[in-house]
Design a protein around this motif. Structure first.
Motif, PDB file in Angstrom:
ATOM      1  N   ALA A 266       0.536  18.578   4.004  1.00 55.43           N
ATOM      2  CA  ALA A 266      -0.621  19.399   3.684  1.00 55.43           C
ATOM      3  C   ALA A 266      -0.576  19.871   2.232  1.00 55.43           C
ATOM      4  N   LEU A 267       0.618  19.853   1.623  1.00 50.26           N
ATOM      5  CA  LEU A 267       0.782  20.246   0.227  1.00 50.26           C
ATOM      6  C   LEU A 267       1.010  19.049  -0.694  1.00 50.26           C
ATOM      7  N   CYS A 268       1.563  17.975  -0.152  1.00 51.14           N
ATOM      8  CA  CYS A 268       1.923  16.813  -0.974  1.00 51.14           C
ATOM      9  C   CYS A 268       0.679  16.223  -1.635  1.00 51.14           C
ATOM     10  N   MET A 269       0.787  15.894  -2.924  1.00 50.07           N
ATOM     11  CA  MET A 269      -0.322  15.262  -3.648  1.00 50.07           C
ATOM     12  C   MET A 269      -0.021  13.794  -3.947  1.00 50.07           C
ATOM     13  N   TYR A 270       1.029  13.233  -3.331  1.00 53.23           N
ATOM     14  CA  TYR A 270       1.323  11.802  -3.389  1.00 53.23           C
ATOM     15  C   TYR A 270       1.487  11.312  -4.832  1.00 53.23           C
ATOM     16  N   CYS A 271       2.198  12.085  -5.614  1.00 54.53           N
ATOM     17  CA  CYS A 271       2.447  11.697  -7.002  1.00 54.53           C
ATOM     18  C   CYS A 271       3.577  10.689  -7.103  1.00 54.53           C
ATOM     19  N   GLY A 272       4.480  10.666  -6.110  1.00 52.60           N
ATOM     20  CA  GLY A 272       5.580   9.711  -6.104  1.00 52.60           C
ATOM     21  C   GLY A 272       6.738  10.067  -7.004  1.00 52.60           C
ATOM     22  N   ILE A 273       6.774  11.294  -7.521  1.00 52.35           N
ATOM     23  CA  ILE A 273       7.878  11.675  -8.398  1.00 52.35           C
ATOM     24  C   ILE A 273       9.191  11.666  -7.634  1.00 52.35           C
TER      25      ILE A 273
ATOM     26  N   THR B 195       0.831  -1.200   0.000  1.00 53.48           N
ATOM     27  CA  THR B 195       0.000   0.000   0.000  1.00 53.48           C
ATOM     28  C   THR B 195       0.870   1.257   0.000  1.00 53.48           C
ATOM     29  N   ARG B 196       0.532   2.211  -0.852  1.00 56.93           N
ATOM     30  CA  ARG B 196       1.258   3.481  -0.907  1.00 56.93           C
ATOM     31  C   ARG B 196       0.590   4.462   0.049  1.00 56.93           C
ATOM     32  N   GLY B 197       1.025   4.405   1.291  1.00 55.91           N
ATOM     33  CA  GLY B 197       0.405   5.246   2.293  1.00 55.91           C
ATOM     34  C   GLY B 197       1.078   6.596   2.440  1.00 55.91           C
ATOM     35  N   VAL B 198       2.388   6.592   2.688  1.00 56.76           N
ATOM     36  CA  VAL B 198       3.112   7.831   2.946  1.00 56.76           C
ATOM     37  C   VAL B 198       4.543   7.641   2.460  1.00 56.76           C
ATOM     38  N   ILE B 199       5.222   8.751   2.198  1.00 59.02           N
ATOM     39  CA  ILE B 199       6.603   8.713   1.706  1.00 59.02           C
ATOM     40  C   ILE B 199       7.550   8.761   2.896  1.00 59.02           C
ATOM     41  N   ALA B 200       8.469   7.803   2.946  1.00 55.48           N
ATOM     42  CA  ALA B 200       9.412   7.685   4.051  1.00 55.48           C
ATOM     43  C   ALA B 200      10.831   7.933   3.547  1.00 55.48           C
ATOM     44  N   LEU B 201      11.721   8.280   4.469  1.00 51.64           N
ATOM     45  CA  LEU B 201      13.108   8.636   4.146  1.00 51.64           C
ATOM     46  C   LEU B 201      14.069   7.716   4.879  1.00 51.64           C
ATOM     47  N   LYS B 202      15.031   7.166   4.137  1.00 49.01           N
ATOM     48  CA  LYS B 202      16.161   6.445   4.739  1.00 49.01           C
ATOM     49  C   LYS B 202      17.349   7.393   4.723  1.00 49.01           C
ATOM     50  N   GLU B 203      17.612   8.005   5.859  1.00 46.73           N
ATOM     51  CA  GLU B 203      18.593   9.094   5.933  1.00 46.73           C
ATOM     52  C   GLU B 203      19.987   8.640   5.530  1.00 46.73           C
TER      53      GLU B 203
ATOM     54  N   ASP C  57       4.899  20.313  -6.146  1.00 48.29           N
ATOM     55  CA  ASP C  57       4.249  21.123  -5.108  1.00 48.29           C
ATOM     56  C   ASP C  57       5.229  21.868  -4.224  1.00 48.29           C
ATOM     57  N   TRP C  58       6.517  21.644  -4.405  1.00 48.59           N
ATOM     58  CA  TRP C  58       7.553  22.288  -3.579  1.00 48.59           C
ATOM     59  C   TRP C  58       7.270  22.081  -2.095  1.00 48.59           C
ATOM     60  N   CYS C  59       7.015  20.834  -1.730  1.00 41.49           N
ATOM     61  CA  CYS C  59       6.679  20.540  -0.338  1.00 41.49           C
ATOM     62  C   CYS C  59       7.813  19.833   0.395  1.00 41.49           C
ATOM     63  N   ILE C  60       8.997  19.714  -0.228  1.00 39.64           N
ATOM     64  CA  ILE C  60      10.145  19.077   0.404  1.00 39.64           C
ATOM     65  C   ILE C  60      11.162  20.154   0.778  1.00 39.64           C
TER      66      ILE C  60
END
Length: 258
Positions: free
Chosen positions: A110-117, A53-61, A76-79
């Motif tokens: 709040a800005l992310c549209m979950y496009c996965g780019i 399931t594509r729920g949220v974007i996670a980061l492996k630092e 969306d310039w949300c990063i």
């Protein structure tokens, strides 16, 4: 209630008993009341979502090299990324080189549209789709999650599925050829017509990115952090990820002499 004639008798309409329609409706209601409910009573019952399931974007630092590619490609310039440079002395001599160190990595959901780019363009596999979905907030300003929270979500990312039967394994990258200096040759005799030319310098090879040393996990730190997280009520998979990360950091500190 009057029903049409069935074709027998004198052709007069046949009258049904009163309340038959009501009884039929109650039978339909009773039929569905006795069936098992398919509605999940969330949040008391957790939904059984697919593992991918594509729920949220996670980061492996540990994989992030601060290349800013994800933030530049985000529509969306949300990063938000902040970093600084540090100069590291090479282990085997030579010139010192500067390395980017990640200070902040945040995503405004709040800005992310979950496009996965951002996940697709990351060249070092630092961003993943996590099945986590319970991160709503009452305040919209709290939907900007920092790298510590994004790191926790990676602990729920499953490993890639095995190859299908008959599928070809991925090709291994070809080794990069390191240019070597040509063999020395006798110097030509200088003449007045042809002056001696200065030898061309060979291009310096780009130093490869240093990888942290492979060390075994510090078992004492692993057990302690795991017990602390489970005592807080943390999910087992998240607790194991935090314990493994803390044990790896502690083991690298000991391997580096403190």
């Amino acid at each position: 209630m009057i029903e049409p004639s069935n074709g027998h008798g004198n052709g007069t309409p046949r009258r049904s008993l009163p309340g038959v329609g009501l009884v039929k409706g109650l039978m339909v209601t009773l039929k569905h009341m006795l069936q098992r409910s398919i509605t999940q009573q969330y949040p008391h019952v957790k939904p059984d979502l697919p593992p991918r399931t594509r729920g949220v974007i996670a980061l492996k630092e540990a994989n992030c090299t601060v290349c800013y590619k994800c933030s530049r490609e985000c529509p969306d310039w949300c990063i938000y990324i902040d970093a600084h440079k540090e100069t590291h002395e090479p282990a085997s001599g030579g010139r010192a080189r500067s390395v980017k160190v990640l200070d902040r990595f945040a995503i405004d959901y709040a800005l992310c549209m979950y496009c996965g780019i951002c996940v697709e363009v990351c060249p070092f596999d630092a961003l993943f789709w996590s099945p986590e979905f319970e991160y709503s907030e009452y305040d919209i300003l709290k939907l900007t999650h920092e790298k510590e929270k994004l790191e926790e979500w990676t602990y729920k990312v499953l490993p890639p599925p095995p190859l299908e039967v008959g599928a070809e394994p991925p090709e291994e990258p070809a080794p990069v050829a390191v240019p070597t200096a040509p063999a020395a040759s006798p110097a030509p005799v200088a003449t007045a017509a042809a002056p001696e030319a200065a030898p061309a310098e060979a291009p310096a090879a780009t130093p490869a990115r240093e990888r942290p040393p492979e060390v075994e996990l510090d078992q004492e730190t692993h057990d302690r952090v795991l017990a602390e997280e489970l005592a807080k009520g943390t999910d087992r998979r998240v607790a194991e990820g935090k314990a493994r990360r803390a044990a790896m950091i502690e083991a690298r500190k000991k391997a580096g002499g403190g």
